[in-house]
Motif scaffolding. Sequence first.
Motif, PDB file in Angstrom:
ATOM      1  N   GLY A   1       0.808  -1.220   0.000  1.00 43.71           N
ATOM      2  CA  GLY A   1       0.000   0.000   0.000  1.00 43.71           C
ATOM      3  C   GLY A   1       0.838   1.266   0.000  1.00 43.71           C
ATOM      4  O   GLY A   1       0.320   2.355  -0.218  1.00 43.71           O
ATOM      5  N   ILE A   2       2.134   1.124   0.239  1.00 39.96           N
ATOM      6  CA  ILE A   2       3.041   2.271   0.258  1.00 39.96           C
ATOM      7  C   ILE A   2       3.754   2.339  -1.087  1.00 39.96           C
ATOM      8  O   ILE A   2       4.281   1.344  -1.576  1.00 39.96           O
ATOM      9  N   ASN A   3       3.779   3.506  -1.684  1.00 35.88           N
ATOM     10  CA  ASN A   3       4.441   3.688  -2.976  1.00 35.88           C
ATOM     11  C   ASN A   3       5.916   4.021  -2.742  1.00 35.88           C
ATOM     12  O   ASN A   3       6.291   5.174  -2.569  1.00 35.88           O
ATOM     13  N   PHE A   4       6.746   2.983  -2.724  1.00 35.85           N
ATOM     14  CA  PHE A   4       8.178   3.175  -2.518  1.00 35.85           C
ATOM     15  C   PHE A   4       8.863   3.738  -3.761  1.00 35.85           C
ATOM     16  O   PHE A   4      10.007   4.175  -3.684  1.00 35.85           O
ATOM     17  N   ASN A   5       8.185   3.700  -4.887  1.00 33.12           N
ATOM     18  CA  ASN A   5       8.773   4.237  -6.113  1.00 33.12           C
ATOM     19  C   ASN A   5       8.974   5.743  -6.033  1.00 33.12           C
ATOM     20  O   ASN A   5       9.813   6.293  -6.749  1.00 33.12           O
ATOM     21  N   LEU A   6       8.211   6.419  -5.173  1.00 32.30           N
ATOM     22  CA  LEU A   6       8.370   7.865  -5.038  1.00 32.30           C
ATOM     23  C   LEU A   6       9.668   8.227  -4.322  1.00 32.30           C
ATOM     24  O   LEU A   6      10.239   9.290  -4.580  1.00 32.30           O
ATOM     25  N   ILE A   7      10.140   7.364  -3.423  1.00 35.25           N
ATOM     26  CA  ILE A   7      11.363   7.685  -2.693  1.00 35.25           C
ATOM     27  C   ILE A   7      12.591   7.002  -3.299  1.00 35.25           C
ATOM     28  O   ILE A   7      13.703   7.290  -2.905  1.00 35.25           O
ATOM     29  N   MET A   8      12.368   6.117  -4.275  1.00 33.69           N
ATOM     30  CA  MET A   8      13.475   5.451  -4.961  1.00 33.69           C
ATOM     31  C   MET A   8      13.802   6.224  -6.240  1.00 33.69           C
ATOM     32  O   MET A   8      13.019   7.052  -6.699  1.00 33.69           O
ATOM     33  N   LYS A   9      14.958   5.948  -6.800  1.00 29.13           N
ATOM     34  CA  LYS A   9      15.315   6.560  -8.075  1.00 29.13           C
ATOM     35  C   LYS A   9      14.422   6.010  -9.175  1.00 29.13           C
ATOM     36  O   LYS A   9      13.826   4.950  -9.037  1.00 29.13           O
ATOM     37  N   LYS A  10      14.344   6.739 -10.279  1.00 29.24           N
ATOM     38  CA  LYS A  10      13.514   6.295 -11.395  1.00 29.24           C
ATOM     39  C   LYS A  10      14.058   5.002 -11.986  1.00 29.24           C
ATOM     40  O   LYS A  10      15.261   4.770 -12.005  1.00 29.24           O
ATOM     41  N   ASN A  11      13.140   4.172 -12.477  1.00 29.83           N
ATOM     42  CA  ASN A  11      13.445   2.884 -13.105  1.00 29.83           C
ATOM     43  C   ASN A  11      14.163   1.925 -12.161  1.00 29.83           C
ATOM     44  O   ASN A  11      14.985   1.117 -12.592  1.00 29.83           O
ATOM     45  N   LYS A  12      13.871   1.997 -10.875  1.00 30.67           N
ATOM     46  CA  LYS A  12      14.436   1.078  -9.883  1.00 30.67           C
ATOM     47  C   LYS A  12      13.310   0.269  -9.250  1.00 30.67           C
ATOM     48  O   LYS A  12      13.163   0.187  -8.037  1.00 30.67           O
ATOM     49  N   VAL A  13      12.505  -0.369 -10.092  1.00 31.52           N
ATOM     50  CA  VAL A  13      11.335  -1.118  -9.628  1.00 31.52           C
ATOM     51  C   VAL A  13      11.760  -2.369  -8.862  1.00 31.52           C
ATOM     52  O   VAL A  13      11.195  -2.693  -7.822  1.00 31.52           O
ATOM     53  N   ILE A  14      12.774  -3.051  -9.369  1.00 33.64           N
ATOM     54  CA  ILE A  14      13.228  -4.277  -8.707  1.00 33.64           C
ATOM     55  C   ILE A  14      13.773  -3.958  -7.318  1.00 33.64           C
ATOM     56  O   ILE A  14      13.508  -4.680  -6.350  1.00 33.64           O
ATOM     57  N   GLU A  15      14.509  -2.879  -7.202  1.00 32.63           N
ATOM     58  CA  GLU A  15      15.046  -2.492  -5.903  1.00 32.63           C
ATOM     59  C   GLU A  15      13.938  -2.126  -4.926  1.00 32.63           C
ATOM     60  O   GLU A  15      14.020  -2.429  -3.732  1.00 32.63           O
ATOM     61  N   ALA A  16      12.893  -1.492  -5.420  1.00 32.29           N
ATOM     62  CA  ALA A  16      11.753  -1.156  -4.565  1.00 32.29           C
ATOM     63  C   ALA A  16      11.045  -2.418  -4.084  1.00 32.29           C
ATOM     64  O   ALA A  16      10.658  -2.520  -2.917  1.00 32.29           O
ATOM     65  N   LYS A  17      10.912  -3.416  -4.954  1.00 30.26           N
ATOM     66  CA  LYS A  17      10.284  -4.681  -4.556  1.00 30.26           C
ATOM     67  C   LYS A  17      11.151  -5.433  -3.557  1.00 30.26           C
ATOM     68  O   LYS A  17      10.640  -6.041  -2.614  1.00 30.26           O
ATOM     69  N   LEU A  18      12.460  -5.392  -3.742  1.00 33.10           N
ATOM     70  CA  LEU A  18      13.360  -6.027  -2.786  1.00 33.10           C
ATOM     71  C   LEU A  18      13.327  -5.322  -1.436  1.00 33.10           C
ATOM     72  O   LEU A  18      13.457  -5.969  -0.386  1.00 33.10           O
ATOM     73  N   LEU A  19      13.153  -4.011  -1.452  1.00 34.50           N
ATOM     74  CA  LEU A  19      13.006  -3.269  -0.206  1.00 34.50           C
ATOM     75  C   LEU A  19      11.753  -3.696   0.535  1.00 34.50           C
ATOM     76  O   LEU A  19      11.782  -3.923   1.755  1.00 34.50           O
ATOM     77  N   VAL A  20      10.654  -3.843  -0.192  1.00 34.73           N
ATOM     78  CA  VAL A  20       9.403  -4.307   0.417  1.00 34.73           C
ATOM     79  C   VAL A  20       9.577  -5.696   0.993  1.00 34.73           C
ATOM     80  O   VAL A  20       9.153  -5.979   2.124  1.00 34.73           O
ATOM     81  N   LEU A  21      10.232  -6.578   0.269  1.00 39.82           N
ATOM     82  CA  LEU A  21      10.445  -7.939   0.742  1.00 39.82           C
ATOM     83  C   LEU A  21      11.343  -7.971   1.978  1.00 39.82           C
ATOM     84  O   LEU A  21      11.060  -8.676   2.950  1.00 39.82           O
ATOM     85  N   SER A  22      12.405  -7.184   1.975  1.00 35.40           N
ATOM     86  CA  SER A  22      13.309  -7.136   3.123  1.00 35.40           C
ATOM     87  C   SER A  22      12.615  -6.567   4.356  1.00 35.40           C
ATOM     88  O   SER A  22      12.766  -7.096   5.470  1.00 35.40           O
ATOM     89  N   LEU A  23      11.867  -5.505   4.177  1.00 34.11           N
ATOM     90  CA  LEU A  23      11.123  -4.933   5.300  1.00 34.11           C
ATOM     91  C   LEU A  23      10.063  -5.894   5.818  1.00 34.11           C
ATOM     92  O   LEU A  23       9.812  -5.967   7.029  1.00 34.11           O
TER      93      LEU A  23
END
Length: 60
Positions: free
Chosen positions: A21-43
């Motif tokens: 429910g949190i849009n991590f793409n806003l705080i991540m760099k552009k085109n870093k979708v995989i990193e945002a998903k890994l952040l969600v998984l790690s958290l």
Amino acid sequence: MELKVYLYVFFTFMSVFIFNGINFNLIMKKNKVIEAKLLVLSLSFALSYLLTNFVIDFIS
């Protein structure tokens, strides 16, 4: 021990659902979708670990 595994799985799915429910793409760099998903998984893993240990300690 079996209860602990079920709690890990339950809290992991619950925290992934919550963090989606949190849009991590806003705080991540552009085109870093995989990193945002890994952040969600790690958290999610970290939160499920903390919640499981809290519940186990609370029950004991």
